[in-house]
Design a protein around this motif. Structure first.
Motif, PDB file in Angstrom:
ATOM      1  N   LYS A 304       1.021  -1.240  -0.136  1.00  0.00           N
ATOM      2  CA  LYS A 304      -0.432  -0.264   0.183  1.00  0.00           C
ATOM      3  C   LYS A 304       0.749   1.317   0.127  1.00  0.00           C
ATOM      4  O   LYS A 304       0.753   2.558  -0.728  1.00  0.00           O
ATOM      5  CB  LYS A 304      -1.106  -0.111   1.212  1.00  0.00           C
ATOM      6  CG  LYS A 304      -2.041  -1.385   1.242  1.00  0.00           C
ATOM      7  CD  LYS A 304      -2.417  -0.687   2.555  1.00  0.00           C
ATOM      8  CE  LYS A 304      -3.979  -2.223   2.446  1.00  0.00           C
ATOM      9  NZ  LYS A 304      -5.133  -1.736   1.498  1.00  0.00           N
ATOM     10  N   SER A 307       0.804   6.113   0.840  1.00  0.00           N
ATOM     11  CA  SER A 307       0.190   6.239   0.092  1.00  0.00           C
ATOM     12  C   SER A 307      -1.651   5.699   0.205  1.00  0.00           C
ATOM     13  O   SER A 307      -2.655   6.571   0.098  1.00  0.00           O
ATOM     14  CB  SER A 307       0.057   6.984  -1.269  1.00  0.00           C
ATOM     15  OG  SER A 307       0.602   6.331  -1.927  1.00  0.00           O
ATOM     16  N   GLY A 308      -0.911   4.517   0.069  1.00  0.00           N
ATOM     17  CA  GLY A 308      -2.057   3.840  -0.045  1.00  0.00           C
ATOM     18  C   GLY A 308      -3.416   3.869   1.700  1.00  0.00           C
ATOM     19  O   GLY A 308      -4.047   3.939   1.294  1.00  0.00           O
ATOM     20  N   LEU A 309      -2.131   3.902   2.218  1.00  0.00           N
ATOM     21  CA  LEU A 309      -2.958   3.814   3.639  1.00  0.00           C
ATOM     22  C   LEU A 309      -3.917   5.070   3.537  1.00  0.00           C
ATOM     23  O   LEU A 309      -5.047   4.872   4.602  1.00  0.00           O
ATOM     24  CB  LEU A 309      -1.745   3.841   4.556  1.00  0.00           C
ATOM     25  CG  LEU A 309      -2.039   2.773   5.568  1.00  0.00           C
ATOM     26  CD1 LEU A 309      -0.503   3.387   6.553  1.00  0.00           C
ATOM     27  CD2 LEU A 309      -2.623   1.661   5.256  1.00  0.00           C
ATOM     28  N   GLU A 310      -3.272   5.953   2.555  1.00  0.00           N
ATOM     29  CA  GLU A 310      -3.928   7.970   3.382  1.00  0.00           C
ATOM     30  C   GLU A 310      -5.023   7.774   2.673  1.00  0.00           C
ATOM     31  O   GLU A 310      -6.148   7.979   2.723  1.00  0.00           O
ATOM     32  CB  GLU A 310      -3.088   8.591   2.782  1.00  0.00           C
ATOM     33  CG  GLU A 310      -4.263   9.930   2.431  1.00  0.00           C
ATOM     34  CD  GLU A 310      -3.010  11.569   2.556  1.00  0.00           C
ATOM     35  OE1 GLU A 310      -3.762  12.125   2.668  1.00  0.00           O
ATOM     36  OE2 GLU A 310      -1.614  10.635   1.632  1.00  0.00           O
ATOM     37  N   ALA A 311      -5.238   7.150   0.925  1.00  0.00           N
ATOM     38  CA  ALA A 311      -6.424   6.434   0.945  1.00  0.00           C
ATOM     39  C   ALA A 311      -7.355   5.632   1.424  1.00  0.00           C
ATOM     40  O   ALA A 311      -8.471   6.361   1.189  1.00  0.00           O
ATOM     41  CB  ALA A 311      -6.237   5.842  -0.829  1.00  0.00           C
ATOM     42  N   ASP A 312      -7.360   4.640   1.806  1.00  0.00           N
ATOM     43  CA  ASP A 312      -7.887   3.667   2.108  1.00  0.00           C
ATOM     44  C   ASP A 312      -8.424   4.708   3.923  1.00  0.00           C
ATOM     45  O   ASP A 312      -9.813   4.422   3.535  1.00  0.00           O
ATOM     46  CB  ASP A 312      -7.379   2.697   3.290  1.00  0.00           C
ATOM     47  CG  ASP A 312      -6.975   1.240   2.038  1.00  0.00           C
ATOM     48  OD1 ASP A 312      -6.950   1.634   0.889  1.00  0.00           O
ATOM     49  OD2 ASP A 312      -6.512   0.755   2.225  1.00  0.00           O
ATOM     50  N   THR A 315     -11.789   6.922   2.243  1.00  0.00           N
ATOM     51  CA  THR A 315     -12.054   6.339   1.394  1.00  0.00           C
ATOM     52  C   THR A 315     -13.107   5.944   2.733  1.00  0.00           C
ATOM     53  O   THR A 315     -14.831   5.752   2.358  1.00  0.00           O
ATOM     54  CB  THR A 315     -11.501   5.265   0.899  1.00  0.00           C
ATOM     55  OG1 THR A 315     -11.517   4.951  -0.164  1.00  0.00           O
ATOM     56  CG2 THR A 315     -12.849   4.052   0.155  1.00  0.00           C
TER      57      THR A 315
END
Length: 391
Positions: A304, A307-312, A315
């Motif tokens: 992730k 940046s992936g954690l932030e997107a999660d 959401t």
């Protein structure tokens, strides 16, 4: 003595009973497949408890044929040498930065669960302030009561406001009576029932009449959500009074095993070789720890990135806002803290609570919109609530 089981529960346990003779491989396979299918069938309605179901680790199946043990401190070599400590260190460093801490100034390890991480943090606080009492709000997780009991330290439970946040005025009133003793205060980032985020700045100011203040952050659910909200720059180790943090990694990140991060300021631990046969320094509570959990967490976080954690997180927060609007339209009087993915509302019929795995307390229930929760799931819940009400 164990509580009595219902006839249905006894039947289920009997199904998995282990006898003197080995079961046929085909029978074991059938039971396992049935178990997996049953759990997957509940996933689309798993709304009320903090566990992200949006993950896939099947590519790591080969790890299940390896014994992976992480004894002692993550940065300490050990004689066995079959561990995932480099992965564990990478996870600790990444989350330390997320918590406004410097990796070289932060000690941490992967604990068995958030309760262990809370115990670790409070142990550090009690060591630093040996005369202080422990303070928590009435909305704090029950593991805090367990930790205080295990450490034989007096626990002061402070009132929470109607939203579930610790009441700073109530904390100040009791801390004034403890002048000179210091205060160990548990602040919760997303309380169990209402998802409230305690005001750490206000808590520190309120506790200061007692003297030196040590804050342990129970960020079991909020630790991977709050950093991506308005609280991001100021949470965690940004305040010098915050000595330790507990984050349940399976909750917002999602893993097939329960696990947590126990973090504290490096100056609060003094490592030494605790067992010559192991050959590792050890300031952990667990001693030997699951190396599998470290592999899973590294795999998920590496895939992730921050940046992936932030997107999660964004959401999940957007879905929480949607749920709040939808539940309001359904006439259930929802409540949500802006930095929380927990939405509290009027408790629906028991059949609805069971079907959607809702957590309840008194006349209220809640949903937790972790990444596996979609708007369509919220719509289905609201429809079930209105249909039940019309019956």
């Amino acid at each position: 003595m164990n509580p009595p089981l219902s006839a249905t529960a006894e039947t289920v346990f009997d199904e998995y009973a282990i006898g003197a003779r080995p079961r046929p491989a085909a029978e074991i396979g059938e039971l396992t497949e049935s178990f997996i299918a049953g759990m997957l069938a509940e996933k689309p309605r798993f709304l009320g408890f903090p566990a992200n179901m949006d993950f896939r680790f099947s590519e790591l199946a080969g790890v299940l044929d390896i014994f992976v043990n992480n004894p002692g401190d993550p940065r300490s070599a050990d004689k066995a040498g079959i561990s995932s400590k480099p992965m564990e260190c990478a996870v600790v460093d990444a989350v330390a930065r997320l918590a406004n801490g410097a990796p070289d100034e932060t000690y941490g390890y992967i604990a068995a669960a958030g309760s262990e991480a809370n115990l670790f943090g409070l142990d550090r606080g009690c060591t630093a302030l040996p005369a202080a009492r422990i303070y928590c709000s009435s909305a704090a997780h029950y593991s805090i009561r367990k930790a205080a009991r295990l450490m034989r330290r007096e626990l002061v439970v402070v009132d929470a406001d109607p939203t579930g946040r610790m009441d700073p005025a109530a904390l100040a009133a009791t801390c004034r009576r403890d002048a000179g003793r210091g205060a160990i205060v548990v602040a919760t980032l997303s309380t169990t029932m209402t998802g409230a985020v305690d005001d750490v700045d206000a808590i520190i100011a309120a506790a200061s009449p007692a003297g030196e203040v040590y804050v342990h952050l129970d960020a079991a659910l909020g630790g991977l959500i709050v950093p991506f909200t308005e609280y991001g720059p100021t949470w965690g180790f940004a305040r010098p009074e915050v000595g330790s943090i507990a984050i349940s990694m399976h909750k917002a990140l999602g893993t097939p095993v329960v696990c947590a991060l126990a973090l504290c300021r490096a100056g609060l631990v003094h490592t030494a070789v605790e067992g010559d046969y192991v050959g590792a320094t050890d300031a952990t509570l667990g001693c030997s720890r699951s190396g599998l959990a470290a592999v899973l967490l590294w795999y998920a976080l590496a895939g992730k990135g921050l940046s992936g954690l932030e997107a999660d997180a964004h959401t999940a927060l957007a879905t929480a806002a949607y749920a709040e609007r939808a539940l309001a339209a359904a006439g259930t009087h929802p409540l949500r803290h802006p930095a929380s993915v927990t939405v509290v509302f009027d408790r629906p019929a028991d059949a609805v609570c069971r079907r959607y795995h809702l957590a309840t307390e008194g006349d209220r229930a809640h949903v937790i919109t972790l990444p596996h929760v979609r708007e369509a799931m919220i719509d289905e819940l609201c429809l079930a609530i209105t249909e039940q009400r019309g019956m």
